[in-house]
Design an enzyme around this catalytic site. Sequence first.
Site, mmCIF file in Angstrom:
data_model
loop_
_atom_site.group_PDB
_atom_site.id
_atom_site.type_symbol
_atom_site.label_atom_id
_atom_site.label_comp_id
_atom_site.label_asym_id
_atom_site.label_seq_id
_atom_site.Cartn_x
_atom_site.Cartn_y
_atom_site.Cartn_z
ATOM 1 N N ASP A 129 -112.030 100.371 -79.283
ATOM 2 C CA ASP A 129 -113.259 100.777 -78.597
ATOM 3 C C ASP A 129 -114.380 99.793 -78.930
ATOM 4 O OD1 ASP A 129 -111.933 103.098 -77.787
ATOM 5 O OD2 ASP A 129 -113.664 104.376 -78.242
ATOM 6 N N MET A 130 -115.391 99.730 -78.076
ATOM 7 C CA MET A 130 -116.558 98.918 -78.419
ATOM 8 C C MET A 130 -117.708 99.861 -78.763
ATOM 9 S SD MET A 130 -117.587 95.932 -79.031
ATOM 10 C CE MET A 130 -116.584 94.675 -78.263
ATOM 11 N N GLN A 158 -118.440 95.815 -72.659
ATOM 12 C CA GLN A 158 -119.419 96.662 -71.972
ATOM 13 C C GLN A 158 -120.225 95.864 -70.945
ATOM 14 O OE1 GLN A 158 -120.949 97.241 -75.816
ATOM 15 N NE2 GLN A 158 -120.326 99.403 -75.992
ATOM 16 N N ARG A 179 -110.422 96.196 -71.686
ATOM 17 C CA ARG A 179 -110.875 97.405 -70.993
ATOM 18 C C ARG A 179 -112.366 97.219 -70.667
ATOM 19 N NH1 ARG A 179 -111.867 101.987 -74.898
ATOM 20 N NH2 ARG A 179 -109.635 102.352 -74.930
ATOM 21 N N LYS A 182 -118.893 100.523 -68.585
ATOM 22 C CA LYS A 182 -120.316 100.222 -68.357
ATOM 23 C C LYS A 182 -121.063 100.135 -69.688
ATOM 24 C CE LYS A 182 -120.706 102.170 -63.736
ATOM 25 N NZ LYS A 182 -121.413 103.121 -62.857
ATOM 26 N N GLY A 183 -120.740 101.018 -70.648
ATOM 27 C CA GLY A 183 -121.440 101.022 -71.939
ATOM 28 C C GLY A 183 -122.148 102.339 -72.155
ATOM 29 N N THR A 226 -113.736 103.437 -65.518
ATOM 30 C CA THR A 226 -114.936 103.971 -64.864
ATOM 31 C C THR A 226 -114.562 105.190 -64.028
ATOM 32 O OG1 THR A 226 -116.774 103.492 -63.351
ATOM 33 C CG2 THR A 226 -114.697 102.395 -62.873
ATOM 34 N N HIS A 227 -115.551 106.082 -63.832
ATOM 35 C CA HIS A 227 -115.356 107.226 -62.927
ATOM 36 C C HIS A 227 -116.143 107.016 -61.653
ATOM 37 C CE1 HIS A 227 -115.567 108.485 -67.198
ATOM 38 N NE2 HIS A 227 -114.403 109.022 -66.918
ATOM 39 N N ARG A 288 -122.821 111.588 -76.207
ATOM 40 C CA ARG A 288 -122.758 110.437 -75.285
ATOM 41 C C ARG A 288 -122.226 110.867 -73.921
ATOM 42 N NH1 ARG A 288 -121.279 107.670 -80.131
ATOM 43 N NH2 ARG A 288 -119.066 107.675 -79.652
ATOM 44 N N ARG A 289 -121.287 111.843 -73.901
ATOM 45 C CA ARG A 289 -120.767 112.341 -72.604
ATOM 46 C C ARG A 289 -121.881 113.080 -71.856
ATOM 47 N NH1 ARG A 289 -117.530 109.637 -74.837
ATOM 48 N NH2 ARG A 289 -118.739 108.200 -73.587
HETATM 49 P P1 FDA Z 1 -121.394 106.382 -64.102
HETATM 50 O O1 FDA Z 1 -122.047 106.779 -65.367
HETATM 51 O O2 FDA Z 1 -122.239 105.701 -63.066
HETATM 52 O O3 FDA Z 1 -120.704 107.650 -63.491
HETATM 53 C C1 FDA Z 1 -120.110 107.659 -62.197
HETATM 54 C C2 FDA Z 1 -119.767 109.088 -61.851
HETATM 55 O O4 FDA Z 1 -118.724 109.557 -62.725
HETATM 56 C C3 FDA Z 1 -120.908 110.082 -62.088
HETATM 57 O O5 FDA Z 1 -121.734 110.151 -60.946
HETATM 58 C C4 FDA Z 1 -120.163 111.376 -62.355
HETATM 59 O O6 FDA Z 1 -119.718 111.941 -61.158
HETATM 60 C C5 FDA Z 1 -118.955 110.906 -63.143
HETATM 61 N N1 FDA Z 1 -119.217 110.919 -64.594
HETATM 62 C C6 FDA Z 1 -119.429 109.847 -65.409
HETATM 63 N N2 FDA Z 1 -119.584 110.245 -66.686
HETATM 64 C C7 FDA Z 1 -119.493 111.594 -66.685
HETATM 65 C C8 FDA Z 1 -119.574 112.589 -67.686
HETATM 66 N N3 FDA Z 1 -119.779 112.290 -68.969
HETATM 67 N N4 FDA Z 1 -119.440 113.876 -67.317
HETATM 68 C C9 FDA Z 1 -119.202 114.222 -66.028
HETATM 69 N N5 FDA Z 1 -119.111 113.321 -65.026
HETATM 70 C C10 FDA Z 1 -119.252 112.027 -65.343
HETATM 71 N N6 FDA Z 1 -118.170 103.175 -73.677
HETATM 72 C C11 FDA Z 1 -118.428 102.343 -74.700
HETATM 73 O O7 FDA Z 1 -119.578 101.957 -74.910
HETATM 74 N N7 FDA Z 1 -117.407 101.931 -75.530
HETATM 75 C C12 FDA Z 1 -116.118 102.290 -75.310
HETATM 76 O O8 FDA Z 1 -115.224 101.901 -76.061
HETATM 77 C C13 FDA Z 1 -115.834 103.131 -74.200
HETATM 78 N N8 FDA Z 1 -114.556 103.508 -73.907
HETATM 79 C C14 FDA Z 1 -114.293 104.160 -72.736
HETATM 80 C C15 FDA Z 1 -112.976 104.372 -72.329
HETATM 81 C C16 FDA Z 1 -112.719 104.966 -71.108
HETATM 82 C C17 FDA Z 1 -111.290 105.161 -70.658
HETATM 83 C C18 FDA Z 1 -113.790 105.375 -70.262
HETATM 84 C C19 FDA Z 1 -113.543 105.993 -68.921
HETATM 85 C C20 FDA Z 1 -115.088 105.192 -70.670
HETATM 86 C C21 FDA Z 1 -115.368 104.599 -71.901
HETATM 87 N N9 FDA Z 1 -116.674 104.395 -72.316
HETATM 88 C C22 FDA Z 1 -116.915 103.571 -73.396
HETATM 89 C C23 FDA Z 1 -117.798 105.093 -71.645
HETATM 90 C C24 FDA Z 1 -118.460 104.209 -70.578
HETATM 91 O O9 FDA Z 1 -119.181 103.165 -71.184
HETATM 92 C C25 FDA Z 1 -119.432 105.017 -69.706
HETATM 93 O O10 FDA Z 1 -120.445 105.535 -70.498
HETATM 94 C C26 FDA Z 1 -118.780 106.166 -68.946
HETATM 95 O O11 FDA Z 1 -117.523 105.814 -68.469
HETATM 96 C C27 FDA Z 1 -119.654 106.571 -67.732
HETATM 97 O O12 FDA Z 1 -119.779 105.486 -66.861
HETATM 98 P P2 FDA Z 1 -119.021 105.377 -65.443
HETATM 99 O O13 FDA Z 1 -118.426 104.026 -65.333
HETATM 100 O O14 FDA Z 1 -118.084 106.483 -65.262
HETATM 101 O O15 FDA Z 1 -120.174 105.386 -64.347
#
Ligand code: FDA
Length: 307
Positions: A129-130, A158, A179, A182-183, A226-227, A288-289
């Site tokens: 992880d970062m 990130q 991987r 966004k961060g 990403t989601h 963070r979530r």
């Molecule tokens: P964005 O935040 O724009 O979300 C897009 C859409 O996804 C939202 O509109 C919503 O519908 C849905 N969504 C996103 N997050 C949600 C949540 N918490 N609850 C409900 N719905 C949500 N970060 C980091 O700094 N170091 C790391 O090592 C990791 N590792 C990691 C692994 C994996 C497999 C994932 C998916 C994510 C990470 N992250 C992470 C977290 C990442 O940096 C980021 O904060 C989240 O993925 C949210 O960003 P999105 O790309 O989903 O886009």
Amino acid sequence: MIRRALLDVSENRWLRKHATSSRVLRRSVRRFLPGETLEEALAACSDLGKFDLSTILINVGENVADRDEAAAVTKHYLDALNRIGSYRLSIEISVKLTQIGLDLDPDFCLTNLITLLAHTRAHETTWIDMEQSSYTERTLCLFNRARQDCRNVGVCVQAYLRRTEKDVEALIATGAAVRLVKGAYNEPTEIAFSRKREVDESYFRLAKKLLGKEARRNGVRTALATHDRNLINRLTAWAGSEGMTPKELEFQMLYGIQRALQLQLAEKGYGSRVLISYGNFWFPWFMRRLAERPANVLFLARNLFSW
Ligand code: FDA
């Protein structure tokens, strides 16, 4: 503002230690965490496996300040890897380096990491992880050192960090497993993009590099974590226009978020992997979530008032 406040709360030492006993928080976190034990996490892997979803396990925790504790976390992951060995599903693990000793001694942390890599199944990756930007350089350095001996290690980068473009270029040159996220932390604007549009564009640019011809030639494994449905649509359209097949793209998402999208991607033939967190040190991770989506705070509030 809500995002910053939640990220500040996530770093509060007292809450990190004590908030997990709150019944409201415990009930709310279950949406994102199938349970606190490895058994519960493995059961979730089996459930998701029925739908062609691969998984990654992470035992939540960070900033371990005691050598014995870091050794115990390493031992826990070793046991997990041994258990995973008996599954026919693809289950990988992910670790935070500060959980296995980075704050204590980088060489000790590297030894722990290499021990895990030595027990990682062939054709699978152990991910790093970062964490906050104060760890970026040290994390990449340790990743590169570990990779000299073991190729089955991957690292997270990130898109919100301005430095990541250079880091990605270096990772592509070595054919690493990367991987892209966004961060998730509070970072100053001097080093990180703060507007969503900037972060999204950075993500799209970096993803294209990581999936580009040079990266493919060098054997880079790219996990698009990403989601963001809009970004995913843009990336699948771009990859299609480059002649890539769905099989060549891998998406990773978190347990409990965008489940329908995870299934749709798997059905279309894209790699679709779900990261499952478990363990009892979940407070900073949960904050963070919540910070990622303000609507999650309403969800928490609803749990508070329905109690
Ligand atoms: P964005 O935040 O724009 O979300 C897009 C859409 O996804 C939202 O509109 C919503 O519908 C849905 N969504 C996103 N997050 C949600 C949540 N918490 N609850 C409900 N719905 C949500 N970060 C980091 O700094 N170091 C790391 O090592 C990791 N590792 C990691 C692994 C994996 C497999 C994932 C998916 C994510 C990470 N992250 C992470 C977290 C990442 O940096 C980021 O904060 C989240 O993925 C949210 O960003 P999105 O790309 O989903 O886009």
